[in-house]
Design an enzyme around this catalytic site. Structure first.
Site, PDB file in Angstrom:
ATOM      1  N   HIS A  72      -6.803   4.254 -15.323  1.00 37.22           N
ATOM      2  CA  HIS A  72      -7.587   4.359 -14.669  1.00 37.22           C
ATOM      3  C   HIS A  72      -8.442   5.160 -14.708  1.00 37.22           C
ATOM      4  O   HIS A  72      -9.856   5.334 -15.169  1.00 37.22           O
ATOM      5  CB  HIS A  72      -6.821   4.131 -13.062  1.00 37.22           C
ATOM      6  CG  HIS A  72      -8.857   4.804 -12.465  1.00 37.22           C
ATOM      7  ND1 HIS A  72      -9.218   5.625 -12.240  1.00 37.22           N
ATOM      8  CD2 HIS A  72     -10.217   3.358 -12.461  1.00 37.22           C
ATOM      9  CE1 HIS A  72     -10.036   5.517 -11.777  1.00 37.22           C
ATOM     10  NE2 HIS A  72     -11.501   4.085 -11.793  1.00 37.22           N
ATOM     11  N   GLN A  94     -10.829   3.657  -6.184  1.00 33.62           N
ATOM     12  CA  GLN A  94     -11.943   4.340  -6.693  1.00 33.62           C
ATOM     13  C   GLN A  94     -13.012   4.940  -6.804  1.00 33.62           C
ATOM     14  O   GLN A  94     -13.666   5.558  -7.045  1.00 33.62           O
ATOM     15  CB  GLN A  94     -10.968   3.958  -8.146  1.00 33.62           C
ATOM     16  CG  GLN A  94     -10.029   4.681  -8.496  1.00 33.62           C
ATOM     17  CD  GLN A  94      -9.099   5.958  -8.510  1.00 33.62           C
ATOM     18  OE1 GLN A  94      -9.784   6.791  -8.522  1.00 33.62           O
ATOM     19  NE2 GLN A  94      -7.693   6.052  -8.028  1.00 33.62           N
ATOM     20  N   ASP A 118       0.681  -0.995  -0.261  1.00 30.77           N
ATOM     21  CA  ASP A 118      -0.116  -0.227   0.262  1.00 30.77           C
ATOM     22  C   ASP A 118       0.861   0.972   0.417  1.00 30.77           C
ATOM     23  O   ASP A 118       1.912   1.761   0.611  1.00 30.77           O
ATOM     24  CB  ASP A 118      -1.029   0.347   1.538  1.00 30.77           C
ATOM     25  CG  ASP A 118      -1.842   1.179   1.420  1.00 30.77           C
ATOM     26  OD1 ASP A 118      -3.081   1.010   0.360  1.00 30.77           O
ATOM     27  OD2 ASP A 118      -1.831   1.850   2.235  1.00 30.77           O
ATOM     28  N   GLU A 177       1.905   0.031  -4.679  1.00 31.23           N
ATOM     29  CA  GLU A 177       0.387   1.261  -4.976  1.00 31.23           C
ATOM     30  C   GLU A 177       1.717   2.226  -5.301  1.00 31.23           C
ATOM     31  O   GLU A 177       1.977   2.581  -3.756  1.00 31.23           O
ATOM     32  CB  GLU A 177      -0.476   1.304  -3.983  1.00 31.23           C
ATOM     33  CG  GLU A 177      -1.079   2.354  -4.711  1.00 31.23           C
ATOM     34  CD  GLU A 177      -2.135   2.834  -3.564  1.00 31.23           C
ATOM     35  OE1 GLU A 177      -3.604   3.995  -3.921  1.00 31.23           O
ATOM     36  OE2 GLU A 177      -2.335   2.461  -2.291  1.00 31.23           O
TER      37      GLU A 177
END
Length: 584
Positions: free
Chosen positions: A311, A380, A246, A283
């Site tokens: 994205h 998201q 993360d 990430e």
């Protein structure tokens, strides 16, 4: 005989608290380490540590916290579990299709065992890797998992360590690899006792969550070892196949050998020892190709990373949203660039950041499978004010078009749970903080954050309400009824095509070509002998395919190929998509 050990470098004394007695521990095993051997304690016995005569605290390296992070630890013997995955030899990430899920909302029961019962659905879908959001123990029952405070222990309400092992064992029996999301950049605000033991955090840097983890100051050798040892424990003791890391951009580390490089080296060495591929997925907001460049080529050696620019480009194009970090996205040109070069921001100006951002990558040296491509992920969706999925924003035809671009891209595709059938249930931000002051602060902070961005604060769900987590659970009756079943069939067809035709999974970014007409609203992705065509307009579109023959391999809402004197064309219905194969 059970050996207990803990690192407490500034302590004058440390005691083991167990069975109603306190036993003095002694120095041993390295500077700052305390140890004791106790023959009378073993698997299933509770224990804690007391530093300088203070409160009994759980073991920082505990694998079992049956009462939660605020209660004593319990001795856990990993060898007692009876694995059945001896034939499992792992599954590397290249060529895979990843499915992100949250154990607590994937099913009504919200447990590892209940999730395992649904793995057959993922096999039928064509998924190869299951990415599980964080399960490290945190206070309360419900939460996203990013407030974990016991980095070695599986959350007890999900089923604890045995439950996680049963889930992984079942996944391997289904031929599915398991990726576990882990958080090294911060710990949750409640139940974090690490500062009582040693300098795990530093005020020299600050993160969005407070003090940074101490990766480069005094005592950081042991802090780093604590983190990478925890990572290896998930891989070794729980048979996890890969880890998602993360927000690694929040790891403040100025040492010559960065923590991520050290971690990737340790993971590679463990993979060799275990005889199966193990991998890390980062990430990262840095848009820096060195993150996923092999160590021998001067990179950090992380094996893959999420790709938010793809994205953002896809989401902004389909929805028309331009607020916040979507401001530079929304055109077919920006989507085309991310499909060819991964990032829109690769050294150029970022309006949202008000500075230049990123670094270009060399497509001749960087395969696309090192980047996750996705239409949705937990952030998201869940970080929208009311947690609505993109299926609440778009008609089925545009969802189908988006799926086609994701699943025939050069990236490693990733789906978010329920996406494959256009789930109508939201996925919202929920917590179960046991501290009422903290709970109210989170509630107020969440509403204030969205009010500042122009959302109606009154619409923001209460994170602490049981209704919020209940509303976020998948409705497993939906895949069996329209319009959900049609979208599910489309996802299955696309994944089948990707699996059976190498061109559709080719990670060579140099081989990616696109044609598009922004004004007409169509785009075509060239993948070897295949063409992925999408029509985003509200009128029928006719696209040039080439001069030779072609056939429709898959279509949403019908498509026809016609060959004439001027060449071969593909006609698409409004807001639809098709995959076409050239035949000569």
């Amino acid at each position: 005989m059970t050996q207990f050990s803990v690192w407490a470098p500034a302590a004058s004394s440390v005691e083991l608290v167990a069975g109603g007695a306190r036993r003095a521990m002694r120095h041993g095993g390295g500077p700052g380490w305390w140890r004791i051997d106790v023959p009378a304690l073993g698997h299933g016995d509770d224990y804690a540590f007391s530093v300088d005569g203070g409160q009994a605290l759980p073991d920082p390296r505990s694998a079992w916290q049956p009462g939660g992070p605020d209660e004593p630890s319990r001795v856990y013997d990993h060898d007692r579990f009876e694995w059945t995955d001896q034939a499992w030899r792992g599954r590397a990430l290249p060529g895979g299709v990843v499915y992100e899920l949250h154990i607590g909302t994937f099913t009504d029961a919200g447990t590892f065992d209940a999730a395992a019962d649904r793995l057959g659905h993922l096999v039928d879908l064509g998924v190869t890797h299951v990415e599980v959001m964080p399960v490290a123990a945190f206070p309360g029952r419900h939460g996203w998992g990013y407030d974990g405070v016991c980095l070695w222990a599986a959350h007890e309400p999900y089923g604890g360590p045995d439950g996680l092992k049963r889930f992984v064992d079942a996944a391997h029996a289904h031929g599915l690899a398991v990726i576990l999301d882990v958080v090294h950049n911060h710990l949750g605000p409640s139940g974090n006792y690490l500062p009582r033991f040693g300098p795990y955090f530093t005020d020299r840097y600050h993160t969005p969550w407070g003090s940074a983890v101490n990766l480069d100051g005094p005592g950081s050798d042991e802090v780093r070892a604590f983190l990478w040892s925890s990572a290896l424990a998930w891989l070794r003791d729980f048979h996890i196949d890969g880890l998602r890391l993360d927000a690694v951009h929040e790891l403040e580390d100025r040492r010559a050998v960065p923590f991520l490089e050290e971690l990737s080296d340790a993971v590679d060495r463990l993979g060799v020892a275990l005889g199966k591929p193990l991998f890390l997925v980062a990430e990262s907001d840095l848009n820096d190709p060195r993150m996923v460049t092999p160590r021998e080529n001067g990179g950090l050696g992380v094996h893959a990373q999420w790709s938010d620019d793809f994205h953002h480009a896809l989401h902004a194009l389909l929805t028309g949203e331009r607020q916040g970090y979507y401001v530079d996205f929304g055109s077919m040109g920006t989507l085309a660039k991310t499909l060819r070069r991964v990032w829109l921001h690769d050294g150029g100006w970022s309006t949202f950041r008000e500075r230049h951002h990123g670094r270009p990558l060399d497509p001749s040296r960087m395969p696309g499978h090192r980047f996750m491509g996705y239409l949705q992920d937990h952030d998201q969706v869940g970080n929208r004010a009311v947690g609505e999925r993109i299926s609440a924003l778009l008609p089925p035809g545009l969802l189908a078009a988006a799926a086609a671009l994701v699943l025939t891209s050069p990236f490693t595709p990733m789906l978010f749970m329920g996406e494959e059938w256009g789930a109508s249930t939201p996925w919202q931000y929920f917590t179960d903080h046991t501290d009422p002051v903290l709970a109210e602060a989170v509630r107020r902070g969440r509403r204030a954050e969205f009010a500042a961005h122009g959302w109606d604060a009154g619409q923001v769900p209460d994170p602490q309400s049981p209704d919020t987590v209940r509303d976020s659970r998948l409705d497993w009756s939906e895949p069996y009824r329209e319009p959900h079943s049609a979208l599910l069939a489309w996802y299955r067809d696309l994944i089948r095509l990707r699996r059976t035709h190498a061109e559709l999974a080719d990670p060579d970014l140099r081989a990616v070509h696109l044609t598009y007409d922004e004004a007409a609203g169509w785009m075509m992705l060239h993948r070897g002998a295949f063409r992925t065509a999408v029509n985003l307009a509200e009128e029928e579109a006719t696209l040039p395919v080439g001069t030779g023959g072609a056939e429709v391999a898959a279509a949403w809402d019908g498509a026809r190929v016609e060959r004439g004197l001027a060449g071969t064309t593909l006609t698409l219905a409004p807001r639809s998509a098709a995959v076409v194969r050239l035949t000569d």
